[in-house]
Design a protein around this motif. Structure first.
Motif, PDB file in Angstrom:
ATOM      1  N   LYS A  64      -3.023  -3.389   4.125  1.00 54.48           N
ATOM      2  CA  LYS A  64      -2.577  -2.149   3.487  1.00 54.48           C
ATOM      3  C   LYS A  64      -1.487  -1.454   4.306  1.00 54.48           C
ATOM      4  N   GLU A  65      -1.650  -1.410   5.619  1.00 56.00           N
ATOM      5  CA  GLU A  65      -0.688  -0.720   6.484  1.00 56.00           C
ATOM      6  C   GLU A  65       0.692  -1.375   6.429  1.00 56.00           C
ATOM      7  N   GLU A  68       2.325  -0.251   3.230  1.00 57.12           N
ATOM      8  CA  GLU A  68       2.759   1.141   3.359  1.00 57.12           C
ATOM      9  C   GLU A  68       4.040   1.247   4.182  1.00 57.12           C
ATOM     10  N   ASP A  69       4.105   0.500   5.286  1.00 51.17           N
ATOM     11  CA  ASP A  69       5.307   0.508   6.136  1.00 51.17           C
ATOM     12  C   ASP A  69       6.514  -0.037   5.390  1.00 51.17           C
ATOM     13  N   ILE A  71       7.024   0.076   2.138  1.00 50.51           N
ATOM     14  CA  ILE A  71       7.438   1.076   1.145  1.00 50.51           C
ATOM     15  C   ILE A  71       8.267   2.166   1.818  1.00 50.51           C
ATOM     16  N   VAL A  72       7.826   2.629   2.967  1.00 49.55           N
ATOM     17  CA  VAL A  72       8.576   3.654   3.700  1.00 49.55           C
ATOM     18  C   VAL A  72       9.955   3.116   4.100  1.00 49.55           C
TER      19      VAL A  72
END
Length: 106
Positions: A64-65, A68-69, A71-72
Motif C-alpha cells: 500500500k505504501e 501511495e508514494d 500517486i504522490v
C-alpha cells in the motif's frame, strides 16, 4: 496624453489575452507519471485533479505504501508540468511590455 491612451489600449489587449489564456489553462490537461507509467495523474492547467490511472499490478495490499508514494510522485510530476506550461503561456503575454527586470504579473 497620446502615450497614456496607447498604454491603456495595450493594457486592455493584455487583459483580454490573459482571460483567453486562463480559459485555455482551465481546459488544458497535463499528465504526470510515476513507476514507469504505472501511476498516471491528470491535472488541469490550474491544478484541479482530473483523473488517476493505476496499473492493476500495483493493487497488492501489502504494498500500500508503495502505491501511495507513486500517486504522490505522479501528482507532483503533473503539477510541475502544469506550472511550466502556465509559466510559458503567461510569459508570452508579457513579451514586449516595458516591465522592470524580475517583475511578474502572474
Amino acid at each position: 496624453m497620446k502615450d497614456l491612451m496607447g498604454l491603456m489600449k495595450q493594457a486592455q489587449a493584455m487583459q483580454e489575452k490573459m482571460q483567453a489564456v486562463q480559459a485555455e489553462l482551465e481546459e488544458m490537461v497535463v499528465e504526470g507519471q510515476a513507476g514507469g507509467g504505472a501511476v498516471v495523474v491528470r491535472l488541469s492547467g490550474k491544478g484541479a485533479l482530473k483523473g488517476v490511472t493505476i496499473d492493476p499490478s500495483l493493487m497488492v495490499p501489502d504494498e500500500k505504501e508503495i502505491l501511495e508514494d507513486l500517486i504522490v510522485a505522479a501528482a507532483n510530476d503533473a503539477r510541475a508540468k502544469s506550472e511550466r506550461e502556465t509559466q510559458e503561456r503567461m510569459s508570452e503575454l508579457t513579451k514586449g511590455l516595458p516591465l522592470p527586470p524580475g517583475m511578474k504579473l502572474f
